[in-house]
Design a protein around this motif. Structure first.
Motif, PDB file in Angstrom:
ATOM      1  N   ALA A 112     -23.096 -25.980 -17.198  1.00 33.59           N
ATOM      2  CA  ALA A 112     -23.278 -24.900 -18.166  1.00 33.59           C
ATOM      3  C   ALA A 112     -23.873 -25.402 -19.468  1.00 33.59           C
ATOM      4  O   ALA A 112     -24.337 -24.604 -20.282  1.00 33.59           O
ATOM      5  N   GLY A 128     -26.210 -22.843 -16.706  1.00 34.07           N
ATOM      6  CA  GLY A 128     -25.446 -22.000 -17.610  1.00 34.07           C
ATOM      7  C   GLY A 128     -24.174 -21.506 -16.955  1.00 34.07           C
ATOM      8  O   GLY A 128     -23.827 -21.883 -15.831  1.00 34.07           O
ATOM      9  N   ALA A 161     -19.912 -18.713 -23.536  1.00 31.01           N
ATOM     10  CA  ALA A 161     -20.992 -18.101 -22.755  1.00 31.01           C
ATOM     11  C   ALA A 161     -21.270 -16.681 -23.230  1.00 31.01           C
ATOM     12  O   ALA A 161     -22.431 -16.259 -23.329  1.00 31.01           O
ATOM     13  N   ARG A 181     -27.777 -18.622 -21.950  1.00 29.64           N
ATOM     14  CA  ARG A 181     -28.481 -18.812 -20.672  1.00 29.64           C
ATOM     15  C   ARG A 181     -28.213 -17.571 -19.820  1.00 29.64           C
ATOM     16  O   ARG A 181     -27.343 -17.571 -18.943  1.00 29.64           O
ATOM     17  N   ALA A 188     -27.944 -17.295 -15.739  1.00 34.23           N
ATOM     18  CA  ALA A 188     -27.077 -18.271 -15.077  1.00 34.23           C
ATOM     19  C   ALA A 188     -26.733 -17.861 -13.650  1.00 34.23           C
ATOM     20  O   ALA A 188     -26.811 -18.678 -12.723  1.00 34.23           O
TER      21      ALA A 188
END
Length: 393
Positions: free
Chosen positions: A145, A164, A275, A349, A352
């Motif tokens: 990630a 990600g 995230a 991202r 992902a």
């Protein structure tokens, strides 16, 4: 998509941090026409958010700690889980097995090695977890990630793929919305969450820290804060005493919409939190959980802090005065907060789930298979023995 229907098994430990990306991958693979099964433990089977089409198989998952008394019982459970996983593989015939960390993932990945089935591990944090460290030499690919992952041996870098950390669709939908307007006279909306283990210190420090802001900024505050049930009245009393409007709750079902409205986030630095903040683009003041394994939450903040999207405060330095100081630096002008939001957004991202699915799907013979580097390292002894050795080091 390759055009060939494949079967995949996902294996994830019984926490939301491991299960959320597994659910996201399952949805993506299912949308591509593949069949997906989940291996987890009883806790994992109870985690909300599992896609309806995803069948869960609960297997024994022993935990081996530094206490030698745990070794026999833990090893027995791991090997029983491995046998059950092998039986599942015989009927399901997966193209690949994907592990997301946690002890419940271990039996499935050990079974994949025994059966000669390609396997992938996904690491959500900026430190390779204990189970993933054990499996790194056995798998064909390691999905990460973060661009920098601690405790990942150099000899495995050739099979690392930066993808990600997949986030919930309702959060990802916010990515292309602009940062909410913030002016010299407008409200400053602050969102505070701490997770099950971390809400107390935030409940104790944040209200007093906000109260120490200059009156011109303090008078514009609008706070939403997640608290433990036992802390609720004390936190409400603090905000009332400081004359700061605050909405408190133990759980907010509409967290995505609250994140969309927020100008500043204050909270822990779990992988899913980072995230989501970077997917949406929200500035943050992060307080890593000090008891997190291998201090991985502190490592999770590195990329976002370096980019200018967040400030990180160690818990032993997390005082009302320090919090007020950092908020003033970030919100001193409308453009400083907006710039931090853009820096956080740049760390996101958003593809992902797609990129992880492309990687996994490659084991079924798509062109991506040509670019996956298969490790040629010799497999270590039995997984349970290696894990026991590592646990006591």
């Amino acid at each position: 998509m390759s055009g060939v229907v494949q079967h995949f098994v996902l294996a994830a430990g019984g926490t939301g941090g491991h299960l959320i990306p597994a659910f996201a991958l399952a949805q993506e693979l299912t949308a591509r026409g593949h069949h997906v099964a989940l291996i987890t433990d009883e806790r994992g089977a109870a985690i909300p958010g599992k896609p309806d089409a995803l069948t869960a198989h609960v297997l024994p998952a022993g935990r081996i700690t530094k206490n030698p008394l745990s070794w026999v019982k833990g090893t027995r459970a791991i090997m029983e889980g491995r046998r059950m996983a092998l039986r599942l593989f015989e009927s399901f015939d997966p193209s690949a097995v994907v592990g997301f960390g946690g002890y419940p993932a271990l039996p499935a990945l050990l079974a994949a090695t025994s059966a000669g089935i390609p396997s992938v591990i996904h690491e959500q944090n900026a430190v390779l977890g204990r189970v993933n460290r054990l499996l790194a030499g056995r798998v064909q690919a390691i999905a990460t990630a973060y661009p920098e992952v601690s405790r990942l041996a150099d000899k495995y870098l050739g099979k690392v793929h930066l993808v990600g950390n997949p986030v919930r669709p309702e959060v990802l939908d916010l990515r292309n919305r602009p940062f909410p307007p913030f002016t010299d006279e407008g409200l400053l909306r602050v969102l505070v969450t701490g997770g099950s283990q971390g809400a107390r210190v935030l409940s104790e420090v944040v209200p007093d820290g906000l109260a120490m802001l200059p009156p011109a900024l303090r008078s514009r505050l609008q706070v939403t804060q997640q608290c433990r049930p036992e802390d609720m009245e004390a936190v409400r009393g603090r905000y009332t005493g400081h004359h700061i409007p605050a909405e408190l709750g133990t759980y907010f079902e509409d967290m995505a919409s609250r994140l969309a409205d927020a100008h500043l986030f204050i909270g822990r630095a779990g992988a899913s939190t980072i995230a989501e903040l970077t997917a949406v683009g929200r500035p943050a003041i992060l307080v890593p959980l000090p008891i997190a394994t291998d201090d991985h939450q502190a490592a999770n903040t590195r990329e976002m802090v370096k980019a200018g999207g967040a400030r990180s405060i160690r818990q032993d330095r997390f005082t009302a005065k320090e919090l007020a100081k950092q908020i003033q630096v970030m919100a001193q002008r409308p453009d400083t907060l907006a710039n931090a939001a853009h820096a956080a957004w740049n760390c996101g991202r958003p593809h992902a789930a797609r990129d992880l699915a492309d990687l996994v799907e490659g084991f079924g013979g798509t062109p991506l298979m040509d670019v996956i580097r298969v490790g040629g390292t010799e497999a270590p002894a039995s997984g349970s023995e290696a894990l026991a050795r590592e646990s006591v080091q």
